[in-house]
Design a protein around this motif. Structure first.
Motif, PDB file in Angstrom:
ATOM      1  N   VAL A 159       0.841  -1.195   0.000  1.00 26.24           N
ATOM      2  CA  VAL A 159       0.000   0.000   0.000  1.00 26.24           C
ATOM      3  C   VAL A 159       0.875   1.243   0.000  1.00 26.24           C
ATOM      4  O   VAL A 159       1.832   1.340   0.767  1.00 26.24           O
ATOM      5  CB  VAL A 159      -0.928   0.026   1.238  1.00 26.24           C
ATOM      6  N   LEU A 160       0.564   2.185  -0.874  1.00 21.93           N
ATOM      7  CA  LEU A 160       1.223   3.482  -0.887  1.00 21.93           C
ATOM      8  C   LEU A 160       0.253   4.518  -0.326  1.00 21.93           C
ATOM      9  O   LEU A 160      -0.963   4.340  -0.389  1.00 21.93           O
ATOM     10  CB  LEU A 160       1.638   3.873  -2.304  1.00 21.93           C
ATOM     11  N   GLN A 161       0.799   5.591   0.200  1.00 19.73           N
ATOM     12  CA  GLN A 161      -0.047   6.630   0.778  1.00 19.73           C
ATOM     13  C   GLN A 161       0.407   7.997   0.298  1.00 19.73           C
ATOM     14  O   GLN A 161       1.605   8.282   0.236  1.00 19.73           O
ATOM     15  CB  GLN A 161       0.000   6.581   2.302  1.00 19.73           C
ATOM     16  N   LEU A 162      -0.561   8.833  -0.060  1.00 20.05           N
ATOM     17  CA  LEU A 162      -0.285  10.207  -0.463  1.00 20.05           C
ATOM     18  C   LEU A 162      -0.371  11.085   0.781  1.00 20.05           C
ATOM     19  O   LEU A 162      -1.444  11.266   1.359  1.00 20.05           O
ATOM     20  CB  LEU A 162      -1.297  10.668  -1.514  1.00 20.05           C
ATOM     21  N   ASP A 174     -12.645   4.934  -0.713  1.00 24.90           N
ATOM     22  CA  ASP A 174     -13.222   4.445   0.531  1.00 24.90           C
ATOM     23  C   ASP A 174     -12.838   5.382   1.680  1.00 24.90           C
ATOM     24  O   ASP A 174     -11.651   5.579   1.950  1.00 24.90           O
ATOM     25  CB  ASP A 174     -12.688   3.035   0.807  1.00 24.90           C
ATOM     26  N   PRO A 175     -13.815   5.961   2.379  1.00 25.42           N
ATOM     27  CA  PRO A 175     -13.487   6.884   3.472  1.00 25.42           C
ATOM     28  C   PRO A 175     -12.740   6.219   4.624  1.00 25.42           C
ATOM     29  O   PRO A 175     -12.105   6.906   5.427  1.00 25.42           O
ATOM     30  CB  PRO A 175     -14.864   7.399   3.922  1.00 25.42           C
ATOM     31  N   ALA A 176     -12.798   4.888   4.701  1.00 29.03           N
ATOM     32  CA  ALA A 176     -12.097   4.183   5.781  1.00 29.03           C
ATOM     33  C   ALA A 176     -10.594   4.130   5.546  1.00 29.03           C
ATOM     34  O   ALA A 176      -9.819   3.937   6.487  1.00 29.03           O
ATOM     35  CB  ALA A 176     -12.655   2.768   5.931  1.00 29.03           C
ATOM     36  N   THR A 177     -10.165   4.299   4.292  1.00 32.40           N
ATOM     37  CA  THR A 177      -8.730   4.250   3.961  1.00 32.40           C
ATOM     38  C   THR A 177      -8.378   5.437   3.075  1.00 32.40           C
ATOM     39  O   THR A 177      -8.063   5.270   1.895  1.00 32.40           O
ATOM     40  CB  THR A 177      -8.379   2.933   3.248  1.00 32.40           C
ATOM     41  N   PRO A 178      -8.425   6.653   3.603  1.00 28.50           N
ATOM     42  CA  PRO A 178      -8.205   7.840   2.775  1.00 28.50           C
ATOM     43  C   PRO A 178      -6.778   7.946   2.250  1.00 28.50           C
ATOM     44  O   PRO A 178      -5.816   7.596   2.935  1.00 28.50           O
ATOM     45  CB  PRO A 178      -8.526   8.987   3.742  1.00 28.50           C
TER      46      PRO A 178
END
Length: 281
Positions: A159-162, A174-178
């Motif tokens: 998983v990458l995140q901004l 998905d609001p659970a994994t913004p």
């Protein structure tokens, strides 16, 4: 006349044996301590995470709590492990050394074995990292992906995140994994009017071993939508940037063999380059 007692009252009580069924997260992942609170307990937890995530029949919810960001892609991780059963079924991890670099991070020296012998994919000692996340110590996503790519597999569940979203844009997933993008996967942000931003990822095992010119050739293919652009560099990694009529595409190869494609309207090439530096994982 002697009264005969029921058999259960005359026999010694036997100790119950632990269940041999699938290990569950409820029994195995109580709240753990970071390295500042209890370094010895943290070391035990890191060792447990490294040694158990690779067990192919491990309960999938437990594995999710042993892998960085694992809860986001429980089923994807499990499917990837089942697909690679022939490779990982007899694999085991031996942890040689753990060194904490922060209260929530550690460097780990370990070896991979296959049927009690050095792994044919990784015959030498390896360096990895561990993170303390959501109350448990976990093998880092970067370490997991390097192992997967080295064995010719996709990095299931990465998983990458901004970290920084452009002003005026909001997460449309998905609001659970913004602001998170699975590998492989897709994330979308919307702005005012026709403004939009999408980030797509995919794993191409072994691509980082190509020469610079070969990587440029792959990134210029129609597969990534930046063929009309020019060679570019993002964080010392090969990239390609196309900016045509207000539509900008940036595609670049990360060191862990993940290709990231950013597509945006109403954002400049410079803004997208800055955006790329805010994608972590």
């Amino acid at each position: 006349m002697r009264t005969r007692l029921p058999r259960w009252k005359t026999q010694p009580r036997r100790r119950s044996r632990p269940s041999r069924g699938p290990t569950t997260s409820r029994r195995r992942t109580q709240t753990q301590a970071d390295a500042t609170v209890d370094a010895a307990a943290a070391e035990t937890a890191v060792r447990y995470a490294y040694q158990h995530w690779i067990l192919v029949d491990l309960d999938k919810d437990l594995r999710a709590r042993l892998v960085e960001n694992g809860e986001i892609n429980v089923d994807i991780i499990d499917s990837g492990m089942q697909a690679a059963r022939g490779i990982v079924e007899f694999a085991r991890v031996v942890v040689d050394e753990i060194r904490f670099t922060a209260s929530d991070r550690a460097e780990v020296t370990f070896r991979l074995q296959w049927r009690d012998s050095p792994s044919p994919y990784f015959p030498d000692a390896l360096s990895g990292t561990a993170v303390f996340q959501n109350g448990t110590w976990r093998i880092s996503g970067q370490t997991l992906c390097l192992l997967a790519f080295g064995a010719g597999q996709d990095c299931a569940g990465a998983v990458l995140q901004l970290l920084t979203v452009p002003i005026g844009y909001s997460w449309a997933g998905d609001p659970a994994t913004p602001n998170t993008i699975s590998v492989p996967g897709f994330g979308e942000w919307t702005g005012s009017g026709t403004a939009s931003l999408t980030i797509a990822t995919e794993a191409l095992a072994g691509m980082s071993k190509l020469t610079a010119s070969e990587i440029d050739l792959v990134l210029a293919s129609g597969r990534f939508g930046a063929g009309a652009g020019a060679p570019y560099v993002v964080a010392n990694q090969r990239a390609r940037l196309a900016d045509v009529d207000g539509v900008t595409d940036l595609v670049y190869l990360r060191a862990d063999d993940v290709v990231v494609h950013i597509h945006a309207t109403n954002l400049t090439g410079q803004q997208i380059t800055e955006l790329a530096s805010a994608i972590v994982g």
